[in-house]
Write a protein that holds these residues in place. Sequence first.
Motif, short mmCIF file in Angstrom:
data_model
loop_
_atom_site.label_atom_id
_atom_site.label_comp_id
_atom_site.label_asym_id
_atom_site.label_seq_id
_atom_site.Cartn_x
_atom_site.Cartn_y
_atom_site.Cartn_z
N ILE A 176 0.42 -0.95 0.28
CA ILE A 176 -0.06 -0.46 0.15
C ILE A 176 1.15 0.82 0.22
O ILE A 176 2.35 0.41 0.74
CB ILE A 176 -1.29 -0.74 1.04
CG1 ILE A 176 -2.14 0.98 1.10
CG2 ILE A 176 0.00 0.32 2.68
CD1 ILE A 176 -3.49 0.79 1.90
N GLY A 196 -3.01 5.54 0.23
CA GLY A 196 -3.68 4.60 0.63
C GLY A 196 -4.08 3.63 -0.67
O GLY A 196 -4.88 2.84 -0.35
N ILE A 225 -3.81 0.81 -2.97
CA ILE A 225 -3.95 -0.60 -2.69
C ILE A 225 -2.29 -0.59 -3.69
O ILE A 225 -3.28 -1.22 -5.24
CB ILE A 225 -4.66 -1.69 -2.98
CG1 ILE A 225 -5.74 -1.67 -1.05
CG2 ILE A 225 -3.93 -3.42 -2.51
CD1 ILE A 225 -6.57 -2.27 -1.01
N ASN A 236 -1.61 -1.53 6.51
CA ASN A 236 -1.77 0.25 6.21
C ASN A 236 -1.61 0.94 7.35
O ASN A 236 -1.50 1.94 7.46
CB ASN A 236 -3.53 0.19 5.78
CG ASN A 236 -4.04 1.61 5.09
OD1 ASN A 236 -2.60 2.35 4.98
ND2 ASN A 236 -4.87 2.53 5.59
N ALA A 291 2.52 2.49 6.60
CA ALA A 291 2.44 3.02 6.51
C ALA A 291 1.50 3.90 7.15
O ALA A 291 2.42 5.64 6.78
CB ALA A 291 1.03 2.71 5.79
N THR A 292 1.13 4.09 8.37
CA THR A 292 1.26 5.36 8.79
C THR A 292 1.76 5.87 9.76
O THR A 292 2.21 7.12 9.48
CB THR A 292 0.07 5.39 10.69
OG1 THR A 292 -1.56 4.14 8.95
CG2 THR A 292 -0.74 6.19 10.97
N TYR A 336 -3.16 8.34 8.99
CA TYR A 336 -3.72 7.65 8.64
C TYR A 336 -4.19 7.60 6.92
O TYR A 336 -4.84 8.55 6.82
CB TYR A 336 -4.32 7.21 9.82
CG TYR A 336 -5.11 5.54 9.18
CD1 TYR A 336 -4.92 4.05 8.63
CD2 TYR A 336 -6.93 6.04 9.04
CE1 TYR A 336 -5.99 2.91 8.65
CE2 TYR A 336 -7.41 5.08 8.38
CZ TYR A 336 -6.88 3.40 7.82
OH TYR A 336 -7.68 2.72 7.95
N GLU A 360 -7.52 5.92 4.51
CA GLU A 360 -8.24 4.65 4.04
C GLU A 360 -7.71 4.09 2.72
O GLU A 360 -7.03 4.61 1.90
CB GLU A 360 -9.34 4.66 3.59
CG GLU A 360 -10.02 5.49 5.33
CD GLU A 360 -10.52 4.61 6.09
OE1 GLU A 360 -10.34 3.81 6.19
OE2 GLU A 360 -11.23 5.02 6.64
N PRO A 361 -7.42 3.00 3.02
CA PRO A 361 -7.49 2.16 1.48
C PRO A 361 -8.17 1.93 0.60
O PRO A 361 -8.96 2.22 0.23
CB PRO A 361 -7.91 0.47 2.06
CG PRO A 361 -7.14 0.75 3.81
CD PRO A 361 -7.85 1.58 4.23
N CYS A 391 -7.35 10.97 4.37
CA CYS A 391 -6.25 10.76 5.49
C CYS A 391 -6.73 11.82 6.54
O CYS A 391 -7.33 12.59 6.92
CB CYS A 391 -5.65 10.90 4.99
SG CYS A 391 -4.54 10.68 3.24
#
Length: 727
Positions: free
Chosen positions: A366, A371, A373, A551, A554-555, A562, A564-565, A586
């Motif tokens: 990701i 976010g 994918i 994810n 990834a944050t 953060y 969202e995917p 985000c």
Amino acid sequence: MARSGSRLAKALRRVLGYFTVSAVCGVLAASLVVPAVAGAAVALRESIVFFNGLPSELRVDSPSQSTTVLTSDGKLIATFYAENRVKISLDQMSPHIKDAIVAVEDRRFYEHAGIDPQGILRALTSNLTSGSRQGASTLTQQYVTNILNESLMSADKGDRIVLSGQKSVGDKVREIKLALELEKKYTKDQILEGYLNIVFFSRDAYGIEAASRHFFSTTAKDLTLPQAALLAGMVKSPSFYNPAVYPDNALARRNQVLDAMLEVGHISQAEHDAAAAAGVELNITPGKQGCAGAEMAPYFCDYVSHLILNNPAYGVDLATRVSSLYRGGLTITTTLDSRLQLAAQAQVDATAGANPDKWGASLVSIGPGTGKILAMAQNTVFLPEPGKFDTQLNFNVDSKDAKGNDLNGAGGFQPGSTMKPFTLAQWLNEGRSLADTVDASRRTYPLDFPWKSSCGEVLGAYNTKEKNRGAADDLQNNDDGYYHKMRVDYGLYNSINTATFAEAAQLDFCGIQKMVDAAGIHSGLDHAPVNMHQLGNLLGATGVAPLVLANAFATFANDGTYCEPVAIVAVTDSAGQQFPAQTTSCREAIKPDVARGVNSVLQDVLKKGSGIYIKPKVHTRFPVAAKTGTSNTNGATWVVGYTSGLATASFFGDALEGQKRPGQNITVNGKFYKSIDGYMLAGPQWANYMLEAGGLYPAERFPPPPEAMTQKPDRDDDDDDDDDDRD
């Protein structure tokens, strides 16, 4: 005598039929050409009233079209269709196919007004007087029939379709009326274009473009004369003239089409002879439908299809959404990077190549800050194949989404020590230092231990003496040499269980809970929050999906923000109408300084901690951070790691339903493992992939944490500060 009577009766019926046909044609002619004359006779007038009262409106909707799912770089992932059709304009079709279809099906197409009176009289006279069967439907009438049938199919009423040989006189008259009205609304070229886009060739080919691709692996624009003539010949009886099944029938019919083209002057004698001398020469492209037939990433494809089917924007109910997906001609552009996907698939296949015991391997990537994918792969096939591990469950995603809709995911796996960084994050969030010392020698946490929580009760205990009261055995580390006091950063990069518990003993569990929630971590089964008040979850007891873990990490990579995917970036239909897609959303989840502190420690995991044995050495190529993880029974093993531009979760373990097998005494790829750990299989899988993929995205140095966060504080919880490297 009886035979003579029978022949006489048959002849009389044919004669009567001739006059009946003449009357019908007279009524049509009178009603269409000279209505004033028709009014002279009552019978004719009533017939005209009946004909003129028939429905004349025909809704010409776009026929069912194939939906395509694409990578972000335009590569085909998969095609969905109820009818494999690609709509194209007339100028995208070879002149040969236009000439061929007109010559063999309706040579007076450009002369009549929708019906061919000469053809009707000839065919019906022959059918009723000689006993032979001839067709007389014009291309316009055939188009009408196809439109009506397509409408029934789209409404899931295919059982109401009336085949040509079963049509009543009423059906034919209605068809004639609709054909006449159609000619008033559309030009001849529009009708021909519509017909060639809708007509059936085979179960894998509806319309001329799909037929060209299927039978000859070419486009309708590039059809040669013999190819076009063969396809034009098929429409009379697609099964009987299917060249893949009955090549001799197809060849004979093709040559009939060439003869017809020669007769009407569409081709020369030389062109005719050269085409007639050619063989069938098929180049079949098999029909591949849905995610089972995906060109790549079948499980990402399945995830995307569930996102569409769960979204009310694509229909008020599931049936409507299914119709949109399989008939709507959508173009779904996704976030997937084909370069990363191919690399990920190669790695998971290599990790568990010889795998008779069906151990699962997966990778998912990701983009921090977006976010998106970028890759989603696992070592299984979608449909059963000899010697292959097959499943339709997606190892990388949740079983259900936040609203309870099915995502067809495996439901997550125990993340083990990959959960430890979130306890460290809360440690830093409360203003503590990476240089603080904790007592990792403590192994017992009895039922009455005074845990801190401002919002709930902490559940569980580790105390062998209290097992009869529900406690677990004393807390254990993977190696015996780590039961001593140590710095908290040392405790994390060496993945020391007792160090994590020693930190948690000084923290408010509500803070740990908020940290985990903020990073988006939840149960892979029901999307419920992971209850961090349950002590086992400090060490990753609740199953979490790899996508969710990737994810969350990834944050950290994204300075605590953060996102969202996201899997779908654009959806359009064949008319260019745009449908709602996913957009990057985000929020700040973790303080930037806290994220930087975690990043600094996780970089040491690969340099001198629990990931030191992972090869190849990715950290020598670009800045990278990671955390290993292993479940209590070794049944789930992990490495979750990231650069500034790419976060990836690598999993290896028991992915079969129930996930009850311990990862002990197993053989994978011919190598025996007494017990598997995160660095053994998931580690090299992650490292090899990141070595290939990491450089395709930004891989900048992580910003350092504040100096105060790395310094030894004035207060000293214990003066025994052990900062030895792990062997």
